[in-house]
Design a protein around this motif. Structure first.
Motif, PDB file in Angstrom:
ATOM      1  N   LEU A  67       0.813  -1.210   0.000  1.00 16.02           N
ATOM      2  CA  LEU A  67       0.000   0.000   0.000  1.00 16.02           C
ATOM      3  C   LEU A  67       0.853   1.268   0.000  1.00 16.02           C
ATOM      4  O   LEU A  67       0.559   2.238  -0.700  1.00 16.02           O
ATOM      5  N   LEU A  68       1.924   1.247   0.789  1.00 16.93           N
ATOM      6  CA  LEU A  68       2.798   2.416   0.886  1.00 16.93           C
ATOM      7  C   LEU A  68       3.526   2.685  -0.421  1.00 16.93           C
ATOM      8  O   LEU A  68       3.783   3.839  -0.776  1.00 16.93           O
ATOM      9  N   LYS A  70       2.296   2.219  -3.329  1.00 10.06           N
ATOM     10  CA  LYS A  70       1.330   2.824  -4.251  1.00 10.06           C
ATOM     11  C   LYS A  70       0.960   4.251  -3.865  1.00 10.06           C
ATOM     12  O   LYS A  70       0.422   4.994  -4.681  1.00 10.06           O
ATOM     13  N   SER A  71       1.247   4.635  -2.622  1.00 10.51           N
ATOM     14  CA  SER A  71       0.869   5.960  -2.137  1.00 10.51           C
ATOM     15  C   SER A  71       1.816   7.032  -2.679  1.00 10.51           C
ATOM     16  O   SER A  71       3.044   6.882  -2.640  1.00 10.51           O
ATOM     17  N   THR A  73       2.369   9.865  -1.377  1.00 13.88           N
ATOM     18  CA  THR A  73       3.038  10.551  -0.267  1.00 13.88           C
ATOM     19  C   THR A  73       3.876   9.598   0.582  1.00 13.88           C
ATOM     20  O   THR A  73       4.561  10.036   1.501  1.00 13.88           O
ATOM     21  N   ILE A  76      -0.252   6.032   4.344  1.00 16.15           N
ATOM     22  CA  ILE A  76      -1.623   5.563   4.200  1.00 16.15           C
ATOM     23  C   ILE A  76      -2.358   5.811   5.507  1.00 16.15           C
ATOM     24  O   ILE A  76      -1.745   6.018   6.556  1.00 16.15           O
ATOM     25  N   THR A  86       3.424   5.449   7.770  1.00 15.44           N
ATOM     26  CA  THR A  86       4.278   6.133   6.807  1.00 15.44           C
ATOM     27  C   THR A  86       5.602   5.406   6.577  1.00 15.44           C
ATOM     28  O   THR A  86       6.125   4.747   7.477  1.00 15.44           O
ATOM     29  N   THR A 384      -0.104  16.390   4.816  1.00 14.22           N
ATOM     30  CA  THR A 384      -1.052  15.459   5.440  1.00 14.22           C
ATOM     31  C   THR A 384      -1.465  15.989   6.813  1.00 14.22           C
ATOM     32  O   THR A 384      -0.626  16.298   7.652  1.00 14.22           O
TER      33      THR A 384
END
Length: 497
Positions: A67-68, A70-71, A73, A76, A86, A384
């Motif tokens: 997931l990270l 693909k983020s 920033t 998530i 993070t 964020t």
């Protein structure tokens, strides 16, 4: 008549406890369901609540890494947990350095581990943390204490670890190397912290009530953090049920052991001893506080070292060229010395060994993630928003696998990435927060690294370690530190002289 009344009364209490527990569990699940349905129905929260991520990933840390990556920033948000995760070095520097005072461990974390670690250094903030940090820094910085630590490691290696490996070498007997390292580091940290030798790594591999209680307390405390709601484990603790009952019993064993050790030390005297307990007893008279401090050091010095060594030898089994390079460096630095162990100064000259260990820690950090709680509203460097009370988790395991942090070859085990002209070059600690960073950076880092180097050199000098089978990707068991499910089965061979 009295017995009937007692049975009736006990039945009523049991029924009431079960009903109350069931209601609490259902209420917690209802709250989570409503939070999910009414507040967040995102794909990530759905996957977390339904555990659908397990269809593709063996480990939660690997799903988070996915997931990270693909983020945009490098962060998530798991809304149902109130947790921002993070892998962004700028975020890590922000919470561990620039806004350190605004991101403490926090009450939720200290409550989670409070029964196990009490007021120990890893579970407190503010003045208590500053006091213990100052004391520990002073003691661990003493030449006599570091020399004592080195002597303990050499003694444990020579008298226990090497004889155990020799006893199974060449016999085709599979040995769980992870369990061996856990026993080794437990003996080592007990001798260093308490001045006590539990003999956990003797050839007979004896049982140890204290070690087993320590393992249970660590595992069940970590399981609290996996609950969807803290209400679940708090109710189980209130009613003394299940894992909370086992946790309470394990902590009772730890408390009794600590009381006995502190009492003996007061009788025998402690002013001339170099173990940590004796050093702290010179300043602290509160026995419960002493117990919490030493148990915290046991946690840090036992499980992290064992985890780091286990991952390192798993990687070496797949990269024999790295092992050959370490052996070449050892021969070059030590030369024709007849000493069985490299000296502290000789190990400082082994840059490739240091790089190989750090590269292993990059890919398999013993502590895969660490969390803080925002004391007030804040904004991370990328914009964020962090609401007060939000849990912010930095994830060293995922960071070691981020291309934007380590490059396109981030998944490869390459010790050379730490070297320049054959010399070790340190990396930014905020992109490599394996030992934490900033004000909370691990003060026992150097002692831990020296311990690992002693073990690695002693083993590869005398033995060849083979991992039988296909070397599947590691699968981790839930816990405060990274532990391989099923251990690390190995075959041991003696090297020719």
């Amino acid at each position: 008549m009295d017995s009937q009344v007692s049975i009736w009364f006990f039945s009523i209490i049991t029924a009431f406890s079960f009903a109350f527990f069931s209601f609490t569990i259902l209420f917690s699940l209802l709250v989570l369901f409503l939070r999910w349905k009414l507040w967040c129905n995102c794909e990530i929260c759905h996957a977390y609540l339904t555990s659908s991520w397990t269809k593709e990933f063996d480990n939660l840390c690997d799903w988070y890494t996915h997931l990270l990556k693909k983020s945009a920033t490098g962060a998530i948000h798991i809304h149902v947990l109130g947790n921002i995760i993070t892998a962004n070095p700028a975020h890590v520097e922000h919470i561990l350095k620039n806004r350190f005072d605004k991101y403490p461990k926090g009450k939720p974390f200290s409550t989670l581990l409070g029964d196990f670690l009490g007021r120990g250094i890893f579970n407190v903030d503010g003045d208590s943390w500053k006091f213990q940090r100052k004391m520990a820094s002073l003691e661990l910085g003493r030449v006599s204490v570091r020399a004592h630590a080195f002597d303990v490691v050499k003694s444990e290696t020579q008298s226990r670890l090497l004889p155990l490996l020799s006893s199974v070498a060449g016999k085709g007997k599979v040995l769980d190397l992870q369990e061996v390292f856990r026993r080794f580091s437990f003996d080592n940290i007990c001798r260093f912290s308490f001045g006590l030798d539990p003999g956990y790594l003797k050839l007979s591999l004896p049982a140890s009530e204290f070690a087993e209680a320590f393992d249970l307390a660590s595992r069940f405390s970590a399981q609290r953090g996996l609950a969807y709601s803290p209400v679940t484990w708090k109710v189980k603790r209130l009613l003394n049920l299940g894992t909370e009952k086992q946790l309470k019993e394990a902590i009772k064993v730890l408390d009794g052991f600590a009381r006995e050790m502190i009492g003996k030390r007061r009788e025998e005297g402690f002013s001339e001893r170099n173990d940590l307990l004796s050093r702290f007893m010179g300043t602290i008279n509160d026995d419960k506080y002493l117990r919490d401090i030493v148990i915290s050091f046991l946690l840090a010095g036992r499980d992290t070292v064992a985890s780091g060594l286990t991952s390192f030898f798993w990687l070496l089994s797949q990269h024999p060229e790295v092992e050959s390079a370490i052996r070449d460096e050892l021969e070059r630095v030590v030369g024709s010395s007849t000493e069985q162990f490299a000296s502290f100064n000789q190990m400082r000259e082994m840059h490739y060994l240091h790089a190989a260990l750090y590269e292993s820690l990059r890919l398999f950090p013993p502590v895969q993630f660490d969390s803080k709680f925002a004391q007030e509203d804040d904004i991370l460097p990328d914009g964020t928003f962090v609401k007060k009370g939000t849990r912010v988790t930095y994830h060293p395991y995922a960071m070691g696998r981020m291309e934007q942090v380590w490059g396109s070859d981030c998944l490869e085990y390459k010790p050379d990435r730490w070297l320049k002209n054959g010399r070790y070059i340190p990396q930014d600690s905020y992109k490599f927060p394996v030992f934490q960073a900033g004000k909370r950076v691990c003060i026992g880092k150097e002692i831990a690294v020296v311990e690992m180097k002693c073990v690695v050199l002693a083993i590869i000098m005398q033995f060849k370690i083979q991992v039988p089978g296909l070397n599947p990707a590691p699968r981790f068991a839930p816990g405060l530190t990274a532990t391989l499910r099923g251990g690390l089965p190995v075959l041991v061979q003696e090297r020719e002289a």
